[in-house]
Design an enzyme around this catalytic site. Structure first.
Site, mmCIF file in Angstrom:
data_model
loop_
_atom_site.group_PDB
_atom_site.id
_atom_site.type_symbol
_atom_site.label_atom_id
_atom_site.label_comp_id
_atom_site.label_asym_id
_atom_site.label_seq_id
_atom_site.Cartn_x
_atom_site.Cartn_y
_atom_site.Cartn_z
ATOM 1 C CE1 TYR A 136 16.503 -12.507 38.587
ATOM 2 C CE2 TYR A 136 17.108 -11.921 36.383
ATOM 3 C CZ TYR A 136 16.277 -12.535 37.830
ATOM 4 O OH TYR A 136 14.880 -12.951 37.085
ATOM 5 C CE LYS A 140 10.158 -18.183 53.056
ATOM 6 N NZ LYS A 140 9.294 -18.263 53.319
ATOM 7 C CG ASP A 152 11.798 -11.886 37.524
ATOM 8 O OD1 ASP A 152 11.051 -11.261 36.705
ATOM 9 O OD2 ASP A 152 11.985 -13.316 36.984
ATOM 10 C CG ASP A 212 6.061 -11.739 35.749
ATOM 11 O OD1 ASP A 212 6.404 -10.275 35.510
ATOM 12 O OD2 ASP A 212 5.939 -12.323 35.069
#
Ligand code: IPM
Ligand code: MN
Length: 339
Positions: free
Chosen positions: A133, A184, A241, A245
């Site tokens: 970001y 990851k 992010d 969701d």
């Protein structure tokens, strides 16, 4: 006299509707707010071309908190180029106000059984000012067959450590005291190593907190199959992010998911917003669920130190079962009444 000066960005679509209900509920707690409304979002941009004028940003810096509904044009509309409001308004506020923690609690309401899965009570701590970001990267030879686009991920020891520390503090304060790092590290070996090392080092200061690590892809499986295994999760901006969701969906629907963009150093206002979008298709129908916004309002009161008022709202929400045929206003009224 009102104790807090709070900026209200109702925004677009159902944003103003869910914020109205939130203010109703806050008022019912007895906490008085001195509110200042800011006309920002897709609608303002389309009318005037402004996204976040400098003078507005300066004014916002002086507030105690900001409550935001939702911003964005209707899905599929191309009138507002992608990224204009995201980078120019939402991310600008996060970066400029140093809202480095994005705290997203997920609690399945009583009697709510949307996907027939187990109820959850978990919190995701998402790093909110770095990672992909941060906007590092660029394009070269755009539009030619030889074009290049790079999009880097910025991870600083300082940024990772303050986020990880916040997550440990939170986990230590909760009954289960369990914290999972999601990353990851098997592929993103540079940033993953920084996150993993920082996490392990800070963990030594919190012996009461049980720790775990999940790769983000595996976390997606666990999140669907057995989400109740999670208590607190800490992760980077982009993974956070995407994962939140999914958390929203498995905990009862994105219409319930609240979030707090926090500056824990309190050098400026923090910003509170539901995770959902502007949902232009249901504007004015009474179908917008104000619970996510109301929960965000409770997060705001809690962060402002109004623990009792926040507790009252959360207590009502814990017991609250959304009646069949409920509308945006009927839900807001019912909760305000019980508060
Ligand atoms: C969110 C949103 C934002 C994000 C967008 C609108 C910039 O998806 O708050 O999760 O990507 O952080
Ligand atoms: Mn998102």
């Amino acid at each position: 006299m009102a104790k807090y000066k709070v900026g209200i960005i109702g925004g677009d679509g159902i944003g103003p509707e869910v914020i109205d209900e939130t203010l109703k509920v806050i008022k019912a707690t007895g906490i008085e707010l001195d509110t200042v409304s800011y006309d920002l979002g897709a609608d303002r941009y389309l009318r005037t071309g402004d996204v976040l004028p400098d003078a507005t940003l300066e004014e916002i810096r002086g507030l105690d908190a900001v409550l935001l509904g939702a911003v964005g044009p209707p899905v599929g509309s191309t009138a507002v180029p992608s990224g204009i409001l995201e980078r120019g308004l939402l991310l600008k506020l996060r970066f400029e106000l140093d809202l480095f923690i994005n705290l997203r609690p997920f609690i399945t309401p009583k009697g709510w059984n949307r996907f027939n899965i187990e109820p959850v009570d978990m919190v995701v701590i998402r790093e909110n000012t770095e990672g992909t970001y941060a906007g590092e990267g660029g394009q070269l030879r755009r539009g030619t067959p030889y074009e290049i686009a790079t999009q880097g991920s910025v991870n600083t020891r300082f940024g990772v450590e303050r986020t990880v520390r916040f997550a440990f503090e939170l986990a230590a304060s909760r009954p289960r005291k369990h914290l999972t790092l999601v990353h990851k590290t098997n592929v993103l070996t540079f940033s993953g190593d920084l996150w993993q090392r920082t996490f392990n080092e800070v963990s030594k200061e919190y012996p009461s907190v049980e720790i775990a690590y999940n790769h983000v892809d595996a976390a997606c499986i666990y999140m669907v199959e057995s989400p109740s295994r999670y208590d607190v999760i800490v992760t980077d901006n982009l993974f956070g992010d995407i994962l939140t969701d999914l958390c929203g969906a498995v905990s009862g629907g994105i219409g319930l998911a609240a979030s707090a963009n926090l500056n824990p150093n309190r050098t400026g206002p923090s910003l509170f917003e539901p995770v959902h979008g502007a949902a232009h298709d249901i504007v004015g129908t009474g179908k917008a669920n104000p619970l996510a916004a109301i929960r965000s309002g409770a997060l705001m009161l809690d962060f402002l130190g109004e623990k009792e008022a926040a507790g009252k709202i959360n207590k009502v929400l814990e017991e609250f079962e959304v009646p069949a045929g409920a509308t945006t206003a009927s839900i807001g009224n019912a909760i305000a009444e019980r508060v």
